[in-house]
Write an enzyme that holds these catalytic residues in place. Structure first.
Site, PDB file in Angstrom:
ATOM      1  CD  GLU A 153      -2.874  -1.188   2.393  1.00  0.00           C
ATOM      2  OE1 GLU A 153      -3.897  -1.872   2.318  1.00  0.00           O
ATOM      3  OE2 GLU A 153      -2.569  -0.523   3.415  1.00  0.00           O
ATOM      4  CD  GLU A 306      -4.338  -6.078   2.900  1.00  0.00           C
ATOM      5  OE1 GLU A 306      -5.060  -5.343   3.622  1.00  0.00           O
ATOM      6  OE2 GLU A 306      -3.100  -6.002   2.868  1.00  0.00           O
TER       7      GLU A 306
END
Length: 652
Positions: A153, A306
């Protein structure tokens, strides 16, 4: 080049982040047994394990990771091996405090959390390359390795002195001379003229507004700095394992990193998504994020890396909803369903984050649903690799997003809200959309929507002009076509380069504090708010106008024939029903078929399969054309059929 199909191998990927270093090795055996029970076929390992893998500089401890990968391989579970570079260990900040990021206010971050590094730090980059090289050498030929997961991320933005030096080098390469920079940044304003490169700083805290072009260039630079980190790791991994795919996880519509550029650096696109479960329309924002991923992937399948198994944002995921959101991802192009994380942590900052195996353990509702979902996904091998057709495109450009987020504008423009204003009515109409850049080929779409293009380059304006001239339908929202790539206003009336295409010229912006009563033969009576324009019609035809008050008679929706095509301008924010009616009319004129469903029901075609999804906690009835078979239940379906609460059918 490797690709997502090298990971899927003909079946949907199912799994999640696995953090065995948080647990005694006695738990690992239970983990792999439960993974097999749930149908898990891939897990991500090592995301935040730098401190365990390299407990001191240059000293590596791979023994525990060796045992983990061997155990997973013995149980036929593939591994997405992560580089742990998103969270440097404490020894780095102790020895090299300048590797820690600094905020715009001058506060230096400390270790003890995550994502605390400065992307421009050469020391950080040195150690990152070293740990990635060590991982590649040790595990490049391990039979469990299915893909590399780079960092995690990417989101770091730093304002430190090292970043300032890096920023100057980047600007020197971009502009070559200070004269060119001064011209681009319009430094004649407020006595900002630069005589030496050393005078230039990142846009740190200041008493009033910052130079908009300086801010825009710094955002471009920060994105490029993160891309440099990604490329450095990718090149090491590519050299060691040329056949193993490489990816890094995105986070939906996220500003700091230009995902178009980042997607081009990877073998496939991955996505982390945590919707607000307290929002009854969260499934629409979820669909929008999934469509964006498919666009970033070049209309190819993508990878859901995710999501939460039991809740997010402090809200519990209701029974059945895990299956609904997961199959929505498959319907909109994902070839995987993965979660953070496999086993809920017993300590640490995210110990109340969800897990596929929650604190209650396998004897829980969540794990039962996880196992049932694994069985569902095993029934859908034919969907792997198949496309999601779309006839409408939405333009999304990070340069424009950065520019239109400025504090100096006539009103606060929330680009995500503007995108949602256009996307949600299309979702309700059952029209699937692709996200594309203005520089992409637009000719494959009967309709192209531009909710906002405040920053518009000349080449992109030419492409849009040609698209309409050759028969396309173009719909543009307000405050578009205003500035060039340097955030300089294009003179002569907005939307400048698109004025002839739109058939109008805008003299003045009229942001609104209240609502506007509007009227239209096409749309009837409706309200609008937020924006209006003082404009002059040249060739356009007003379709809706303000009905009363000071702005009575002011056009707020206009249509213009240009060449073989049509351009529409929406100069305000119509109420949702009016916007839906407008887009339905435009779709009908352009030959795009709408298929509205009961509220909360989504119907999406992927390949030869039709996904019918009920996002509401109440049952819903839908009509299915022809005779079909539900691959999940084995039932034959025809005509009117009932979907239970959060029900899904996948029809052949």
């Amino acid at each position: 080049m490797p690709e997502l199909s090298d990971v899927t191998r003909g079946r949907l990927v199912y799994g999640g982040d696995y953090n065995p270093e948080q647990w005694p090795e006695t738990v690992w055996l239970e983990d792999v047994a439960l993974m097999r029970e749930a149908g898990v076929n891939l897990v991500t390992v090592g995301v935040f394990s730098w401190g365990r893998l390299e407990p001191s500089p240059g000293t590596f401890d791979f023994g525990w990771l060796d045992r983990v990968l061997d155990l997973l391989h013995e149980n036929e579970i593939g591994v997405s091996l992560a580089t742990p570079t998103a969270s440097p260990p404490p020894w780095m900040s102790l020895r090299h405090p300048d590797t820690l990021m600094v905020t715009a206010d001058g506060v230096r971050m400390s270790h003890g959390s995550r994502n605390h590094y400065c992307p421009s730090s050469q020391v950080y980059r040195h150690y990152a390359r070293a740990i990635v090289t060590a991982l590649a050498r040790r595990y490049g030929e391990h039979p469990a390795l299915r893909l590399w997961h780079v960092n995690n991320e990417y989101c770091e933005v730093c304002y430190c002195d090292g970043t300032a030096q890096h920023f100057r080098r980047w600007l020197c390469e971009k502009y070559e001379t200070l004269g060119a920079l001064n011209e681009a940044w319009a430094t004649a304003f407020w006595s900002q003229h630069y005589g030496e490169w050393a005078e230039i700083l990142p846009p740190r805290a200041a008493p009033y507004l910052r130079n908009p072009t300086q801010v825009l260039d710094f955002k471009r630079f920060c994105s490029e700095s993160l891309l440099q980190c990604l490329r450095a790791e990718r090149e090491i991994l590519r050299a060691a394992t040329p056949e193993v795919p490489i990816t890094s996880n995105f986070m939906g519509l996220f500003a700091p990193l230009d995902y178009w550029q980042a997607a081009a650096e990877q073998d496939f696109v991955s996505h982390d998504w945590y919707p607000d479960l307290t929002d009854p329309t969260a499934h629409i924002g979820t669909a929008m994020s999934y469509d964006l991923m498919r666009g970033l992937a070049g209309r190819k399948p993508w990878f859901l890396m995710e999501q939460s198994a039991s809740g997010s944002h402090g809200a519990r995921r209701p029974p059945g909803h895990l299956r609904t959101q997961s199959l929505q991802a498959i319907a909109r192009g994902s070839d995987s369903v993965c979660f953070f994380q496999w086993r809920a942590s017993r300590a640490g900052a995210e110990k109340f984050h969800s897990g596929m195996v929650p604190h209650r353990g396998p004897h829980s509702r969540v794990f039962r649903e996880v196992t049932a979902l694994g069985r569902d996904l095993a029934e859908l091998p034919d969907v792997v690799g198949s496309p999601v057709p779309a006839q409408v495109a939405i333009l999304m450009d990070w340069d424009n997003w950065w520019a239109v987020s400025g504090a100096h504008l006539p009103a606060s423009i929330d680009l995500l809200a503007r995108l949602r204003d256009f996307y949600e009515p299309l979702w309700q109409l059952g029209i699937v959309t692709d996200f594309v850049r203005p520089c992409d080929d637009l000719t494959k779409y009967p309709i192209v929507l531009a909710p906002n293009l405040y920053l518009l380059t000349a080449s992109d304006a030419d492409r849009i002009t040609s698209y309409v001239d050759e028969g396309g339908t173009f719909v543009m929202g307000f405050f578009s076509g205003v500035v060039d790539e340097h955030d300089h206003v294009r003179m002569g009336g907005y939307p400048a380069l698109l004025a002839d295409v739109m058939g109008l010229r805008i003299d003045e912006f009229l942001p609104q504090q209240g609502s506007l009563s509007c009227t239209s033969e096409l749309l009837g009576e409706f309200t609008a708010d937020f924006w209006a324009d003082d404009l002059s019609v040249t060739t356009a035809e007003p379709v809706a106008e303000v009905a009363e008050g000071e702005l009575a008679g002011t056009p707020v929706v206009l249509r213009n024939g240009f060449g073989e095509g049509t351009a529409w301008y929406v100069a305000t924010r119509p109420e949702p029903a009016a916007m839906r009616a407008l887009l339905a009319h435009i779709a009908s004129r352009a030959g795009v078929t709408a298929s509205p469903q009961p509220e909360g029901v989504e119907v999406v075609r992927r390949g030869e399969l039709l996904f019918v999804i009920n996002h509401r906690p109440e049952p819903a009835k839908v009509v299915v054309e022809g005779k079909r078979v539900d691959l999940l239940s084995g039932e034959r379906v025809s005509g009117a059929t009932e979907l239970p609460r959060y029900g899904v059918r996948v029809l052949r």
